[in-house]
Design a protein around this motif. Structure first.
Motif, PDB file in Angstrom:
ATOM      1  N   GLU A  73       0.826  -1.201   0.000  1.00 47.21           N
ATOM      2  CA  GLU A  73       0.000   0.000   0.000  1.00 47.21           C
ATOM      3  C   GLU A  73       0.867   1.260   0.000  1.00 47.21           C
ATOM      4  N   ASN A  74       0.408   2.289  -0.725  1.00 42.89           N
ATOM      5  CA  ASN A  74       1.109   3.572  -0.722  1.00 42.89           C
ATOM      6  C   ASN A  74       1.192   4.169   0.681  1.00 42.89           C
ATOM      7  N   ALA A  75       0.168   3.913   1.483  1.00 43.91           N
ATOM      8  CA  ALA A  75       0.146   4.461   2.847  1.00 43.91           C
ATOM      9  C   ALA A  75       1.339   3.954   3.653  1.00 43.91           C
ATOM     10  N   TYR A  76       1.703   2.692   3.457  1.00 42.02           N
ATOM     11  CA  TYR A  76       2.860   2.133   4.166  1.00 42.02           C
ATOM     12  C   TYR A  76       4.150   2.814   3.711  1.00 42.02           C
ATOM     13  N   LEU A  77       4.293   3.013   2.398  1.00 44.38           N
ATOM     14  CA  LEU A  77       5.485   3.662   1.880  1.00 44.38           C
ATOM     15  C   LEU A  77       5.602   5.096   2.390  1.00 44.38           C
ATOM     16  N   GLU A 260      33.744  13.120 -15.497  1.00 43.07           N
ATOM     17  CA  GLU A 260      33.767  13.456 -16.928  1.00 43.07           C
ATOM     18  C   GLU A 260      34.551  12.439 -17.745  1.00 43.07           C
ATOM     19  N   GLY A 261      35.643  11.920 -17.171  1.00 41.24           N
ATOM     20  CA  GLY A 261      36.422  10.911 -17.886  1.00 41.24           C
ATOM     21  C   GLY A 261      35.621   9.650 -18.127  1.00 41.24           C
ATOM     22  N   LEU A 262      34.936   9.180 -17.092  1.00 44.94           N
ATOM     23  CA  LEU A 262      34.089   7.998 -17.235  1.00 44.94           C
ATOM     24  C   LEU A 262      32.943   8.257 -18.200  1.00 44.94           C
ATOM     25  N   LYS A 263      32.369   9.438 -18.100  1.00 50.02           N
ATOM     26  CA  LYS A 263      31.245   9.795 -18.970  1.00 50.02           C
ATOM     27  C   LYS A 263      31.656   9.747 -20.433  1.00 50.02           C
ATOM     28  N   GLN A 264      32.789  10.344 -20.767  1.00 50.64           N
ATOM     29  CA  GLN A 264      33.267  10.352 -22.145  1.00 50.64           C
ATOM     30  C   GLN A 264      33.588   8.936 -22.620  1.00 50.64           C
ATOM     31  N   SER A 265      34.237   8.166 -21.744  1.00 53.62           N
ATOM     32  CA  SER A 265      34.625   6.804 -22.115  1.00 53.62           C
ATOM     33  C   SER A 265      33.410   5.938 -22.395  1.00 53.62           C
ATOM     34  N   LYS A 266      32.392   6.024 -21.549  1.00 56.90           N
ATOM     35  CA  LYS A 266      31.209   5.182 -21.726  1.00 56.90           C
ATOM     36  C   LYS A 266      30.356   5.645 -22.904  1.00 56.90           C
ATOM     37  N   ASN A 267      30.281   6.950 -23.103  1.00 54.21           N
ATOM     38  CA  ASN A 267      29.526   7.459 -24.252  1.00 54.21           C
ATOM     39  C   ASN A 267      30.187   7.107 -25.577  1.00 54.21           C
ATOM     40  N   ALA A 268      31.502   6.899 -25.553  1.00 55.63           N
ATOM     41  CA  ALA A 268      32.217   6.557 -26.789  1.00 55.63           C
ATOM     42  C   ALA A 268      31.748   5.233 -27.372  1.00 55.63           C
ATOM     43  N   TYR A 269      31.151   4.382 -26.541  1.00 53.89           N
ATOM     44  CA  TYR A 269      30.654   3.095 -27.013  1.00 53.89           C
ATOM     45  C   TYR A 269      29.184   3.142 -27.405  1.00 53.89           C
ATOM     46  N   GLN A 270      28.621   4.345 -27.472  1.00 55.73           N
ATOM     47  CA  GLN A 270      27.256   4.539 -27.951  1.00 55.73           C
ATOM     48  C   GLN A 270      26.239   3.703 -27.169  1.00 55.73           C
ATOM     49  N   PRO A 271      25.968   4.073 -25.918  1.00 54.85           N
ATOM     50  CA  PRO A 271      24.990   3.315 -25.122  1.00 54.85           C
ATOM     51  C   PRO A 271      23.637   3.238 -25.820  1.00 54.85           C
ATOM     52  N   ASP A 272      22.986   2.103 -25.680  1.00 54.59           N
ATOM     53  CA  ASP A 272      21.677   1.907 -26.296  1.00 54.59           C
ATOM     54  C   ASP A 272      20.559   2.501 -25.455  1.00 54.59           C
ATOM     55  N   ARG A 273      20.762   2.570 -24.163  1.00 55.62           N
ATOM     56  CA  ARG A 273      19.798   3.226 -23.292  1.00 55.62           C
ATOM     57  C   ARG A 273      20.431   3.482 -21.928  1.00 55.62           C
ATOM     58  N   PHE A 274      19.724   4.262 -21.139  1.00 53.53           N
ATOM     59  CA  PHE A 274      20.148   4.559 -19.780  1.00 53.53           C
ATOM     60  C   PHE A 274      19.063   4.087 -18.818  1.00 53.53           C
ATOM     61  N   LEU A 275      19.485   3.514 -17.725  1.00 52.20           N
ATOM     62  CA  LEU A 275      18.536   3.099 -16.696  1.00 52.20           C
ATOM     63  C   LEU A 275      18.485   4.175 -15.620  1.00 52.20           C
ATOM     64  N   LYS A 276      17.393   4.921 -15.621  1.00 51.86           N
ATOM     65  CA  LYS A 276      17.224   5.966 -14.609  1.00 51.86           C
ATOM     66  C   LYS A 276      16.935   5.325 -13.262  1.00 51.86           C
ATOM     67  N   LYS A 277      17.479   5.940 -12.222  1.00 52.47           N
ATOM     68  CA  LYS A 277      17.249   5.477 -10.857  1.00 52.47           C
ATOM     69  C   LYS A 277      16.471   6.572 -10.140  1.00 52.47           C
ATOM     70  N   MET A 278      15.176   6.339 -10.016  1.00 54.42           N
ATOM     71  CA  MET A 278      14.290   7.370  -9.503  1.00 54.42           C
ATOM     72  C   MET A 278      14.479   7.555  -7.999  1.00 54.42           C
ATOM     73  N   ARG A 279      14.339   8.831  -7.592  1.00 58.84           N
ATOM     74  CA  ARG A 279      14.346   9.209  -6.184  1.00 58.84           C
ATOM     75  C   ARG A 279      12.904   9.605  -5.838  1.00 58.84           C
ATOM     76  N   ILE A 280      12.314   8.858  -4.934  1.00 58.28           N
ATOM     77  CA  ILE A 280      10.910   9.061  -4.565  1.00 58.28           C
ATOM     78  C   ILE A 280      10.841   9.644  -3.151  1.00 58.28           C
ATOM     79  N   THR A 281      10.182  10.777  -3.023  1.00 57.92           N
ATOM     80  CA  THR A 281       9.987  11.395  -1.718  1.00 57.92           C
ATOM     81  C   THR A 281       8.494  11.629  -1.485  1.00 57.92           C
ATOM     82  N   ALA A 282       8.108  11.685  -0.212  1.00 55.86           N
ATOM     83  CA  ALA A 282       6.711  11.934   0.137  1.00 55.86           C
ATOM     84  C   ALA A 282       6.448  13.433   0.196  1.00 55.86           C
ATOM     85  N   LYS A 283       5.280  13.830  -0.283  1.00 58.80           N
ATOM     86  CA  LYS A 283       4.902  15.251  -0.238  1.00 58.80           C
ATOM     87  C   LYS A 283       4.243  15.570   1.116  1.00 58.80           C
TER      88      LYS A 283
END
Length: 283
Positions: A73-77, A260-283
């Motif tokens: 249940e959302n209430a528990y979260l 930036e070094g890692l970013k450039q290196s990984k982008n050089a291999y043309q990623p097919d997609r990115f897995l977003k990691k959502m941050r969920i907070t309560a209002k």
């Protein structure tokens, strides 16, 4: 509620939970959680459900669910979020479960995992990867390469490579993953990790360590090499992809952490997609 520092005693229970979820995000792996337990200050929280409590690289406290949030249940979260700053990392496919009037959602690009089609890395085909192919060709022309499984008998070679890699890090003020990688080598079988060792002219020169995250996703947790062999990383990635079982469709190369070094290196291999990691907070 019971809170325990994450350790090997939690392996069987958490591994079973992660296997049931079959998520592609790199954090949903016991080995990953265990190896980076100090960095993220991981605890296991036993409440009505089981969470992993931790701290992000940018210092935000979070709860990581070890269950499918869509089954509670959302209430528990909302209740558990009253004492914690956010739920993280939440896969994008779960995001629609959180009503916008009750929860806020955000993500940081630096957290996102880079994902590549296995076949593309095997072939390195296409105009955008021509530079990678050329480096592999030059490497193979210059050196004789042997590829082996990283067995217990070869761990000392991997540690020697890791220590050589550490000495070549340009900025010693930036914390590396040396300690985590060292422990991964030492406890590879215990943590269910797989490794490949690369020898150049019969000398240990590089290794890759990873594991299956889901039925179709394989994660590369560590890739280290002696950098004076130009083209060795490109060769290792392609070779590793070729040795990876055919039932996997994708490789997860994890996040760039805003480096930036890692970013450039990984982008050089043309990623097919990115897995977003959502941050969920309560209002």
């Amino acid at each position: 509620m019971r809170i325990e520092p994450l350790d090997l005693s939690h392996q069987a229970h958490l591994t079973a939970r992660f296997s049931k979820l079959q998520l592609d995000i790199s954090e949903y792996s016991f080995a990953n959680c265990y190896l980076f337990r100090k960095v993220h200050e991981y605890d296991v929280v036993f409440d009505e459900e089981i969470f992993i409590s931790g701290k992000t690289y940018d210092g935000v406290r979070f709860l990581m669910p070890t269950f499918d949030v869509r089954n509670v249940e959302n209430a528990y979260l909302k209740t558990v979020l009253q004492e914690n700053q956010m739920l993280f990392p939440i896969p994008e496919e779960w995001a629609s479960y959180f009503p916008k009037e009750q929860f806020a959602q955000a993500f940081l690009e630096r957290d996102s995992d880079y994902v590549y089609a296995l076949q593309k890395i095997r072939e390195m085909s296409g105009r955008h990867l021509s530079g990678r192919r050329n480096l592999i060709r030059q490497f193979c022309d210059l050196y004789s390469v042997t590829v082996e499984s990283l067995t217990n008998e070869r761990k000392k070679d991997a540690i020697a490579i890791l220590e050589t890699w550490k000495t070549h890090e340009e900025d010693s003020s930036v914390k590396t993953d040396f300690e985590e990688c060292y422990e991964a080598i030492s406890k590879m079988e215990q943590l269910g990790l797989q490794g490949t060792l690369y020898l150049v002219d019969n000398k240990p020169a590089g290794f890759i360590i990873g594991e299956a995250l889901s039925h179709h996703m394989f994660a590369l947790h560590f890739a280290k090499a002696c950098v004076h062999y130009k083209g060795i990383y490109q060769y290792m990635y392609q070779s590793f992809a070729k040795r990876t079982d055919d039932h996997f469709e994708f490789l997860n190369w994890e996040q760039d952490l805003g480096n930036e070094g890692l970013k450039q290196s990984k982008n050089a291999y043309q990623p097919d997609r990115f897995l977003k990691k959502m941050r969920i907070t309560a209002k």
